[in-house]
Design an enzyme around this catalytic site. Structure first.
Site, PDB file in Angstrom:
ATOM      1  N   HIS A 244      48.095  45.415  37.111  1.00 45.18           N
ATOM      2  CA  HIS A 244      47.605  46.608  37.831  1.00 45.18           C
ATOM      3  C   HIS A 244      48.445  46.859  39.084  1.00 45.18           C
ATOM      4  O   HIS A 244      48.822  47.983  39.386  1.00 45.18           O
ATOM      5  CB  HIS A 244      46.146  46.439  38.255  1.00 45.18           C
ATOM      6  CG  HIS A 244      45.200  46.318  37.116  1.00 45.18           C
ATOM      7  ND1 HIS A 244      44.757  47.396  36.398  1.00 45.18           N
ATOM      8  CD2 HIS A 244      44.591  45.241  36.575  1.00 45.18           C
ATOM      9  CE1 HIS A 244      43.928  46.996  35.459  1.00 45.18           C
ATOM     10  NE2 HIS A 244      43.806  45.688  35.545  1.00 45.18           N
ATOM     11  N   LYS A 245      48.725  45.771  39.813  1.00 52.29           N
ATOM     12  CA  LYS A 245      49.546  45.902  41.025  1.00 52.29           C
ATOM     13  C   LYS A 245      50.939  46.407  40.659  1.00 52.29           C
ATOM     14  O   LYS A 245      51.491  47.266  41.336  1.00 52.29           O
ATOM     15  CB  LYS A 245      49.711  44.537  41.701  1.00 52.29           C
ATOM     16  CG  LYS A 245      48.515  44.006  42.442  1.00 52.29           C
ATOM     17  CD  LYS A 245      48.968  42.725  43.138  1.00 52.29           C
ATOM     18  CE  LYS A 245      47.911  42.082  43.971  1.00 52.29           C
ATOM     19  NZ  LYS A 245      48.438  40.877  44.661  1.00 52.29           N
TER      20      LYS A 245
ATOM     21  N   ASP B 101      49.906  40.062  49.236  1.00 52.75           N
ATOM     22  CA  ASP B 101      48.617  39.399  49.138  1.00 52.75           C
ATOM     23  C   ASP B 101      47.611  40.348  49.759  1.00 52.75           C
ATOM     24  O   ASP B 101      47.875  40.962  50.796  1.00 52.75           O
ATOM     25  CB  ASP B 101      48.618  38.045  49.844  1.00 52.75           C
ATOM     26  CG  ASP B 101      47.495  37.163  49.308  1.00 52.75           C
ATOM     27  OD1 ASP B 101      47.266  37.158  48.079  1.00 52.75           O
ATOM     28  OD2 ASP B 101      46.809  36.482  50.104  1.00 52.75           O
TER      29      ASP B 101
ATOM     30  N   PHE C 257      40.899  48.240  39.442  1.00 52.27           N
ATOM     31  CA  PHE C 257      40.707  46.818  39.126  1.00 52.27           C
ATOM     32  C   PHE C 257      40.047  46.125  40.315  1.00 52.27           C
ATOM     33  O   PHE C 257      39.793  46.752  41.344  1.00 52.27           O
ATOM     34  CB  PHE C 257      42.051  46.155  38.785  1.00 52.27           C
ATOM     35  CG  PHE C 257      43.002  46.023  39.947  1.00 52.27           C
ATOM     36  CD1 PHE C 257      43.736  47.112  40.393  1.00 52.27           C
ATOM     37  CD2 PHE C 257      43.153  44.809  40.607  1.00 52.27           C
ATOM     38  CE1 PHE C 257      44.609  46.990  41.469  1.00 52.27           C
ATOM     39  CE2 PHE C 257      44.034  44.673  41.682  1.00 52.27           C
ATOM     40  CZ  PHE C 257      44.760  45.773  42.115  1.00 52.27           C
TER      41      PHE C 257
HETATM   42  P1  ITT Z   1      48.998  38.006  42.453  1.00 52.62           P
HETATM   43  O1  ITT Z   1      48.662  36.915  43.435  1.00 52.62           O
HETATM   44  O2  ITT Z   1      49.596  37.506  41.187  1.00 52.62           O
HETATM   45  O3  ITT Z   1      49.801  39.092  43.065  1.00 52.62           O
HETATM   46  P2  ITT Z   1      46.106  38.508  42.436  1.00 52.62           P
HETATM   47  O4  ITT Z   1      45.263  39.292  41.469  1.00 52.62           O
HETATM   48  O5  ITT Z   1      45.806  37.062  42.627  1.00 52.62           O
HETATM   49  O6  ITT Z   1      47.642  38.737  41.984  1.00 52.62           O
HETATM   50  P3  ITT Z   1      45.626  38.978  45.288  1.00 52.62           P
HETATM   51  O7  ITT Z   1      45.507  37.522  45.519  1.00 52.62           O
HETATM   52  O8  ITT Z   1      46.503  39.763  46.183  1.00 52.62           O
HETATM   53  O9  ITT Z   1      46.113  39.288  43.789  1.00 52.62           O
HETATM   54  O10 ITT Z   1      44.236  39.709  45.293  1.00 52.62           O
HETATM   55  C1  ITT Z   1      43.049  39.116  45.689  1.00 52.62           C
HETATM   56  C2  ITT Z   1      41.884  39.762  44.992  1.00 52.62           C
HETATM   57  O11 ITT Z   1      41.674  41.051  45.520  1.00 52.62           O
HETATM   58  C3  ITT Z   1      41.994  39.878  43.481  1.00 52.62           C
HETATM   59  O12 ITT Z   1      40.788  39.418  42.946  1.00 52.62           O
HETATM   60  C4  ITT Z   1      42.097  41.342  43.190  1.00 52.62           C
HETATM   61  O13 ITT Z   1      41.344  41.695  42.087  1.00 52.62           O
HETATM   62  C5  ITT Z   1      41.547  41.983  44.458  1.00 52.62           C
HETATM   63  N1  ITT Z   1      42.364  43.135  44.774  1.00 52.62           N
HETATM   64  C6  ITT Z   1      43.670  43.120  45.153  1.00 52.62           C
HETATM   65  N2  ITT Z   1      44.111  44.380  45.287  1.00 52.62           N
HETATM   66  C7  ITT Z   1      43.078  45.196  45.001  1.00 52.62           C
HETATM   67  C8  ITT Z   1      42.907  46.599  44.931  1.00 52.62           C
HETATM   68  O14 ITT Z   1      43.912  47.417  45.181  1.00 52.62           O
HETATM   69  N3  ITT Z   1      41.721  47.082  44.589  1.00 52.62           N
HETATM   70  C9  ITT Z   1      40.685  46.265  44.324  1.00 52.62           C
HETATM   71  N4  ITT Z   1      40.762  44.938  44.332  1.00 52.62           N
HETATM   72  C10 ITT Z   1      41.950  44.405  44.667  1.00 52.62           C
END
Ligand code: ITT
Length: 201
Positions: A11-12, A68, A148
């Site tokens: 998604h990112k 992050d 997401f």
């Molecule tokens: P990477 O570390 O592989 O980049 P991750 O999913 O672990 O991916 P993060 O640690 O940055 O990403 O994200 C922490 C949480 O915040 C994770 O559960 C995401 O679902 C949520 N999150 C991150 N960005 C978001 C967004 O734009 N909208 C809603 N939830 C988000």
């Protein structure tokens, strides 16, 4: 410019490719054959994003960035914050995280919250940091099925009159105001003016 985005979150990746458009080619970890689980053991967003970007830089020696992101809820003293991915336990289970958040917020009148992203870009062996924040509030039930993570529980201030969550916006609408959109746009702006990628004449 060709850049690796050090994430395992599709998604990112989609969001960031959309934000950067055709100006930069964004490669995924898969694209460079990196299938390792990159450690995220710092206790700050900046620490974790630096850890991810530096991991890729040190192993692959290519320009790269990582983000992050944390959801910081006022009534919970900034939680889940840097622990947003593991709020309900180690499984990275977004549905369980949302359920826990709703439960923790059940008796709360103060619903103010913000998403905060710290992006670390590593070029020429140096880290550069970019922050993006979007303010809003946590609603009492899930709304919308796009996006997401915590998107279906977060109404950004920019859409408070319509009471629309991030999960009800188009990718374009979310990117324009979001934490990640703001941080990545700052990085793109910086890349445009940075001397290392200029043609020196
Ligand atoms: P990477 O570390 O592989 O980049 P991750 O999913 O672990 O991916 P993060 O640690 O940055 O990403 O994200 C922490 C949480 O915040 C994770 O559960 C995401 O679902 C949520 N999150 C991150 N960005 C978001 C967004 O734009 N909208 C809603 N939830 C988000």
């Amino acid at each position: 410019m060709r850049l690796v985005f050090a994430t395992n979150n599709q998604h990112k990746l989609d969001e960031v490719r959309h934000i950067l458009g055709s100006e930069h080619e964004v490669l995924s970890l898969n694209d460079i054959g990196c299938h390792e689980d990159i450690p995220e053991t710092a206790d700050t967003l900046q620490g974790n994003s630096a850890q991810k970007a530096l991991f890729v830089w040190e192993r692959y020696g290519v320009p790269c960035f990582a983000d992050d992101t944390g959801l910081e809820v006022e009534a919970l003293g900034g939680a889940p914050g840097v622990y947003s991915a593991r709020y309900a336990g180690e499984g990275h289970d977004s549905a369980a995280n949302r359920r826990k958040l709703l439960q923790q917020m059940q008796a709360e009148n103060n619903r103010r919250a913000q998403f905060r992203t710290v992006v670390t870009l590593v070029v020429d062996n140096k880290p550069y940091f970019f922050e993006g924040i979007v303010k809003g509030r946590i609603i009492t039930h899930e709304q919308g099925d796009g996006g997401f993570g915590y998107d279906s529980l977060f109404v950004p201030d920019e859409y408070s009159e319509e009471e629309k969550t991030f999960a009800q916006l188009t990718q374009e609408q979310k990117n324009t105001i979001s934490h990640r959109g703001r941080a990545i746009s700052k990085m793109a702006q910086w890349l445009q003016t940075a001397t290392f990628c200029r043609v020196h004449r």
